[in-house]
Design a protein around this motif. Structure first.
Motif, mmCIF file in Angstrom:
data_model
loop_
_atom_site.group_PDB
_atom_site.id
_atom_site.type_symbol
_atom_site.label_atom_id
_atom_site.label_comp_id
_atom_site.label_asym_id
_atom_site.label_seq_id
_atom_site.Cartn_x
_atom_site.Cartn_y
_atom_site.Cartn_z
ATOM 1 N N UNK A 1 11.242 -13.257 -2.796
ATOM 2 C CA UNK A 1 11.265 -11.837 -2.491
ATOM 3 C C UNK A 1 10.039 -11.080 -2.946
ATOM 4 N N UNK A 2 9.099 -11.768 -3.618
ATOM 5 C CA UNK A 2 7.910 -11.058 -4.097
ATOM 6 C C UNK A 2 7.030 -10.659 -2.921
ATOM 7 N N UNK A 3 6.389 -9.507 -3.028
ATOM 8 C CA UNK A 3 5.472 -9.053 -1.993
ATOM 9 C C UNK A 3 4.067 -9.550 -2.313
ATOM 10 N N UNK B 1 5.363 -2.620 -6.663
ATOM 11 C CA UNK B 1 5.011 -2.377 -5.259
ATOM 12 C C UNK B 1 4.582 -0.936 -5.011
ATOM 13 N N UNK C 1 15.937 -12.566 -2.506
ATOM 14 C CA UNK C 1 14.760 -12.214 -1.719
ATOM 15 C C UNK C 1 14.476 -10.737 -1.711
ATOM 16 N N UNK C 2 14.884 -10.024 -2.755
ATOM 17 C CA UNK C 2 14.602 -8.608 -2.882
ATOM 18 C C UNK C 2 13.711 -8.467 -4.118
ATOM 19 N N UNK C 3 12.595 -7.729 -4.024
ATOM 20 C CA UNK C 3 11.671 -7.676 -5.169
ATOM 21 C C UNK C 3 12.328 -7.143 -6.445
ATOM 22 N N UNK D 1 0.037 -3.774 1.578
ATOM 23 C CA UNK D 1 0.839 -4.837 0.966
ATOM 24 C C UNK D 1 1.611 -5.557 2.067
ATOM 25 N N UNK D 2 2.062 -6.749 1.753
ATOM 26 C CA UNK D 2 2.841 -7.486 2.754
ATOM 27 C C UNK D 2 4.191 -7.853 2.167
ATOM 28 N N UNK D 3 5.277 -7.304 2.714
ATOM 29 C CA UNK D 3 6.599 -7.689 2.215
ATOM 30 C C UNK D 3 6.968 -9.070 2.721
ATOM 31 N N UNK D 4 7.892 -9.719 2.012
ATOM 32 C CA UNK D 4 8.237 -11.080 2.423
ATOM 33 C C UNK D 4 9.462 -11.108 3.330
ATOM 34 N N UNK D 5 9.942 -9.930 3.735
ATOM 35 C CA UNK D 5 11.103 -9.939 4.650
ATOM 36 C C UNK D 5 10.760 -9.265 5.971
ATOM 37 N N UNK E 1 8.968 -17.400 -2.001
ATOM 38 C CA UNK E 1 8.462 -16.142 -2.572
ATOM 39 C C UNK E 1 9.473 -15.513 -3.516
ATOM 40 N N UNK F 1 14.217 -9.917 -7.965
ATOM 41 C CA UNK F 1 13.305 -10.949 -8.455
ATOM 42 C C UNK F 1 12.841 -10.595 -9.868
ATOM 43 N N UNK G 1 10.415 -2.156 4.852
ATOM 44 C CA UNK G 1 9.274 -1.271 4.612
ATOM 45 C C UNK G 1 8.795 -0.634 5.919
ATOM 46 N N UNK H 1 0.559 -8.388 -2.997
ATOM 47 C CA UNK H 1 -0.068 -7.129 -3.375
ATOM 48 C C UNK H 1 -1.544 -7.362 -3.649
#
Lengths: 318, 685
Positions: A145-147, B608, B397-399, A238-242, A143, B402, B555, A149
């Motif tokens: 880090x992308x969520x 986001x 791994x942080x938007x 939304x769903x975060x990837x962490x 990912x 990214x 989050x 959405x």
């Protein structure tokens, strides 16, 4: 006199659970004087939803710990399963089915881990440590880090209203807890879990396929983790990837604070639930008591140690 | 039959003499050798004394922890608090040195004492009261880190240690050997004697194998356990001191996650977590295997998260190989063919190993395809004229990063340079240093780093400059003498001023607001909070900051914290989030509570926050163009690599960004933007 003796006997059997319950009562007593706004239906509803994932996963973790194993990959599984639920829902799957897909993915991860532990005899901490690192970094890699959405509109709250969803979750939680407790006590499979953890060799001699028992509890925990991940994701847009960072620590702490022996064979569902309640209440309780955020972690650590010490005091009296 | 058995058993007992290494150690040694051969062939900077010693330097702190943890695992115990002890001793040392003006020797002594105290608490609970080690150290793991955070308020990081102390972590003996290496060697030998050559050591194995048995044999279990955990605290304290000297700074989050890394190394080395089995040598082999893997992957310019995937897979491979070995050992031991069960298991294990290796190979292949053959091109770093620009985000791994990465890739394509985009995958402050060290060894053409801890990163960035590598910083700065230019997207003061403007605009009549930050010890956010406070005081604002809560960049945690704030502080009408994932979390909490009188603002990414900005829960967010910033990192790195930014110049030409102003040694990207309903749909990040 009979009643008195009976009470003593009960207190001895449940000494560990009573220790945790006493800590909870103590905490709530302090809150009653220090931060009364804590006691509102809204707050308990919010706390329940926030700790639901920990509760669901801890039921599975209890079974794993009862067989004398451990699973530290649940946090990473949780993150991957959340993302899978989101991807499935975005691909046009009905939301309930997307939740099931997350469960299935969790069960698969659990089965891989459990298979390695049960059939290849690799220590569970090694297997799940490897899975924890590989799944977390694999997810990060894919990912970046992308969520996730733009989820379909019915995703949040499973197309229910917020309060109906909370009620449904409460029913589900009670059902899961009751089913686990009853299953452990009355089902052959449940007794097999306890027997495997008490003495694997003895269990095998009595005809229990201990490898299958171990495999099953891992797969079941994976499925529960997937379920927890999907339900948690459904509270948001939304769903975060962490997601699920540190979930394994919270879950294991809850189960062992609830009195389960890390060596297996001993522990109860009630204890684990009490452990979840205690650790789930502490964080926000300290905020309500006006403790500075900087000291919160230290006090949480002290409370874990206190719960263990109270537990010990209970045992010494036996 | 009887006589046969009698004959067989002494033969089996002699086995350890003829084969000095256990099964897993042999496999590990083989894997280590294969690894070294592979990396030497793939990256020519890998095989040499400089890199060898650099790898060793990064192994010292973890090595000490692994050495101390091995005997604990052998007794069937565990100590999860070692990483937290490292953090606490580091802070204690920093406080003694700076706040109480002690001499450096006194500070070191105090830190060691704190380490001993941490160990003593564990020892008392585990050895004295016989409580389960996992839960006790789970408690102290939280407790020690919490105390470190409490006494520093998360924000303090101690720097400015004297050079003779820093020598311990950064200096060289005889110009080659890292100064801290002898300490590891000393402790490894000491522990080896304790574990493998002393009566106590035999006792520890006995405790791990069969505790009641050990008690009947008269082994003083309590005393042994107290000793072990006390020593573990002491050694963790020492590791903390060395880490402070190594990084040049002391912070409460030092050593985060070290316990898990040390345990990984130990189990890789064949120590059983159930006790009774394992060697010190195995643990050290496991540690070197992991450190070399990490370093080698960086030298090959492979991303850090791929290292994690490979670590996991190889861990399983090596342990499964041991299972195959177990079948053949069984045969030697009993002098018979292994049973059907063992044979099947060995076969399954072998099949599984093949699957895993295929998976690892596939991961590597698909990566090199995806990144356009970065793997192949690393060999041509200095041969070809393609520039290699290494850009480091603060976290993978942080938007936010990214989005910046996408901009960096755009510039790399446009300029035809090779981009290495890598950074830490966890909160460990030393991981950035480690990656830069590897980039120095690789001799990249420019390093552009987003600095998480300026105290520790400045040291290694200065070293890069000494090696003739142009260094730039972006996102957040190091000390000015450690870099050529800072790509300044917005100053902390500027961000704070814009955020305060927005807050005052939304609450014209004043009132209370709350801040939700990232982790409590995040250096950047703490600076922003301070700037917001200063801004409020300077303007005599009618706004009051009611509370500061952590979100740990999670989050869901921000969501819960906001819910709590809404209930506990009903007068708070505005939540200001200083962490990108926290804004959607807070916004969702406000939306679900039905409170329309509370607004959420903060620094976050448009992508986001989009639904919440359209819904009106989030009136605005403050940010700069992250995509452009990423673009600028590579562009400026490329210019600086060719020495095309003359010192003293007042502007640079940066591709599609046009002419950018240079103030002193800072390249100014522009002002932070206020992103709201009107402009959010025009932004693509």
């Amino acid at each position: 006199m009979r009643i008195f003796e009976e009470t003593i006997r009960l207190a001895r059997t449940w000494s560990r659970e009573i220790g945790v319950a006493a800590t909870i009562v103590l905490l709530y007593a302090v809150l009653f004087f220090g931060g009364r706004t804590y006691f509102s239906a809204e707050n308990f509803g919010d706390l329940f939803l926030a700790n639901l994932p920990v509760l669901i996963v801890s039921l599975g973790m209890l079974l794993i710990i009862l067989t004398g194993q451990i699973d530290i990959s649940v946090g990473s599984q949780f993150a991957v399963c959340s993302v899978i639920a989101g991807v499935a829902a975005k691909a046009g799957m009905p939301v309930a089915l997307a939740g099931l897909a997350a469960c299935a993915a969790g069960a698969l991860f659990g089965a891989i881990g459990g298979g390695l532990v049960a059939f290849l005899r690799i220590p569970s901490i090694v297997v799940t440590l490897a899975m924890m690192i590989a799944l977390r970094d694999g997810l990060r890699w894919s990912t970046q880090g992308a969520w996730i959405e733009n989820l379909p509109p019915g995703f949040q709250w499973l197309s229910l209203t917020q309060s109906r969803f909370t009620t449904a979750m409460a029913v589900l939680a009670v059902a899961l807890v009751a089913a686990t407790a009853a299953g452990l006590r009355y089902l052959k499979a449940g007794r097999a879990v306890l027997a495997t953890g008490s003495s694997e060799a003895a269990a095998r001699i009595t005809g229990i396929r201990t490898d299958r028992v171990v495999f099953s509890v891992f797969a079941l925990t994976g499925a529960l983790t997937g379920l927890a991940a999907a339900l948690n994701a459904m509270r948001f847009h939304q769903i975060p990837s962490n997601a699920g960072l540190g979930l394994e620590m919270k879950v294991i702490a809850a189960v062992v604070v609830g009195g389960a022996a890390i060596t297996g064979g001993s522990g109860t569902v009630i204890g684990a639930v009490l452990g979840v309640i205690l650790l789930g209440s502490v964080g926000t309780a300290l905020t309500f008591l006006g403790v500075s955020a900087y000291w919160e972690q230290a006090i949480q650590g002290a409370i874990i140690l206190a719960a263990v010490a109270i537990n010990l005091a209970g045992r010494r009296r036996e | 039959m009887n006589s046969l058995l009698k004959l067989r058993i002494p033969a089996a007992a002699r086995l350890p003499v003829t084969l000095p290494l256990s099964g897993s150690e042999r496999w590990l040694l083989g894997a280590l050798f294969a690894e070294i051969v592979f990396f030497s062939a793939a990256a020519r900077e890998f095989f040499g004394w400089t890199n060898f010693f650099e790898v060793l330097r990064f192994s010292v702190e973890l090595g000490l922890l692994s050495v101390a943890l091995t005997p604990i695992l052998i007794t069937g115990g565990i100590d999860l608090s070692v990483g937290s002890t490292v953090g606490l001793t580091a802070v204690a040392m920093g406080a003694a040195w700076r706040d109480f003006h002690g001499s450096i020797a006194a500070a070191v002594a105090l830190a060691l004492l704190v380490g001993c105290a941490c160990g003593a608490v564990n020892g008392l609970f585990i050895g004295g009261l016989r409580l389960p080690p996992l839960i006790v150290t789970l408690g102290t793991y939280t407790l020690y880190r919490g105390i470190a955070e409490g006494i520093t308020h998360g924000a303090v990081s101690y720097t400015g240690f004297p050079a003779r102390f820093l020598f311990l972590g950064q200096g060289y003996l005889w110009r080659a050997i890292p100064a801290q290496l002898p300490i590891l060697v000393m402790f490894a030998i000491g522990y080896w004697v304790l574990l493998h050559r002393s009566v106590i050591g035999r006792g520890l194995y006995a405790i791990g194998l069969n505790e009641p048995g050990a008690r009947y044999a008269g082994i003083p279990i309590r005393r042994h356990l107290v000793l072990l955990y006390l020593l573990s605290g002491f050694v963790s304290g020492l590791a903390g001191i060395i880490l402070v000297a190594h990084l040049g700074l002391a912070k409460p989050d030092l050593g985060t996650g070290y316990e898990l890394e040390a345990i990984t190394a130990i189990v890789l080395g064949g120590t059983s977590v159930f006790g009774g089995r394992g060697t010190l040598f195995g643990s050290l082999l496991g540690l070197f295997f992991l450190t070399i893997l990490q370093g080698g992957m960086h030298l090959l310019a492979l991303p850090s998260e791929l290292t994690g995937v490979l670590t996991g897979l190889l861990l399983l491979v090596i342990v499964s190989l041991d299972q195959i070995g177990a079948a053949s050992r069984l045969r030697q031991f009993f002098g018979a063919r292994p049973g059907r069960f063992a044979a099947t298991r060995a076969a399954t294990a072998a099949a599984f190993v093949l699957v895993l290796l295929t998976a690892a190979g596939y991961a590597l292949m698909s990566h090199s395809r995806r990144s356009g053959g970065a793997l192949a091109s690393t060999g041509t770093i200095s041969a070809g004229r393609r520039y290699v620009i290494a850009v480091m985000p603060k976290a993978k791994g942080d938007p936010y990063f990214k989005s910046a990465g996408a901009g960096a890739e755009e510039a790399a394509r446009e300029l035809g340079v090779d981009l290495i985009w890598d950074g830490p995958t966890n909160l460990d402050p030393s991981q950035q240093n480690e990656i830069v060290e590897n980039w120095i060894t690789m001799r990249v053409d420019a390093i552009v780093a987003a600095v998480a801890n300026s105290g520790s990163m400045s040291t290694v960035l200065r070293k890069a400059r000494q090696h003739g590598i142009p260094v730039l910083t972006w996102d957040s700065d190091a000390t000015p003498d450690a870099r050529d230019f800072f790509l300044n997207q917005a100053t902390p003061e500027g961000i704070a001023a814009t955020l305060t403007d927005e807050a005052e605009r939304l609450m014209p009549r004043g009132g209370q607001f709350a801040i939700i930050t990232g982790p409590l010890s995040a250096e950047n956010q703490n600076e922003w909070i301070q700037c917001v406070r200063n801004e409020l005081a300077r303007r005599h604002s009618r706004l009051t900051l009611a509370t500061v809560r952590p979100s740990d960049d999670d989050r869901d945690k921000a969501f819960l914290e906001t819910q709590t704030i809404l209930k506990m502080l009903p007068n708070v009408k505005l939540v200001m989030d200083l962490s990108a994932p926290a804004v959607p979390g807070s916004a969702e909490a406000v939306a679900q509570s039905g409170r329309t009188d509370v607004d959420v603002i903060g620094t976050s990414l448009p992508s986001i926050c989009r639904p919440y900005i359209h819904a009106g829960t989030v009136p605005s967010i403050v940010l700069w163009n992250v995509h452009d910033l990423g673009y600028l990192t590579v562009y400026a790195g490329w210019l600086d690599a060719q020495h095309r930014i003359a010192p003293g110049s007042t502007s640079i030409e940066a591709g599609r960004l046009g002419r950018l102003e240079v103030r002193g040694t800072e390249v100014v990207l522009g002002k932070p933007m206020v992103i709201d309903k009107t402009n959010i749909d025009r932004l693509n990040f």
